[in-house]
Design an enzyme around this catalytic site. Structure first.
Site: not given
Length: 127
Positions: A85, A48
């Site tokens: 993230k 990701s």
């Protein structure tokens, strides 16, 4: 462990003459870790964050003493699940942004339990 650091630089473009003497030694702990008591390592899993240069099995250097700010990469727990993230604040909304279009961003709202463990300061990535 201190290792040799050569005085010259290695060209990533056109080759240049080699400089064959050691300027000093370098300890990777000194280079990668600013706050030893507040720093830990964690291994990344998944893709990701691929476009930010973080790949599966990379080792992340995470500093708990740094204040999380918009635009920086954080390691956090969302409802007890760890993730890495980019923390972004846009238009009055905090979001955990994936750096791969195949993965969704995570808007932060009152329904999520969020604990930021620290900011990623370096990525150790084998070639």
């Amino acid at each position: 462990m201190r290792l040799p650091l050569f005085a010259g630089k290695v060209s990533a473009g056109f080759p240049s003459p080699a400089s064959d003497y050691v300027d000093k030694t370098l300890d990777l702990n000194e280079l990668l870790i600013q706050h030893p008591a507040a720093t830990f390592f964690v291994r990344a899993q998944g893709e990701s964050m691929r476009d930010a240069g973080i790949h599966h099995n990379d080792i992340l250097v995470v500093d708990r003493s740094l204040e999380p700010v918009s635009g920086k990469i954080v390691v956090c727990a969302i409802n007890g699940e760890l993730t890495v993230k980019r923390l972004v604040y846009e238009l009055g909304q905090w979001t955990l942004k994936a750096e791969n279009p195949a993965y969704p961003n995570i808007p932060l709202n009152g329904d999520l339990e969020l604990v930021i463990w620290g900011m990623v300061t370096n990525v150790i990535h084998p070639v």
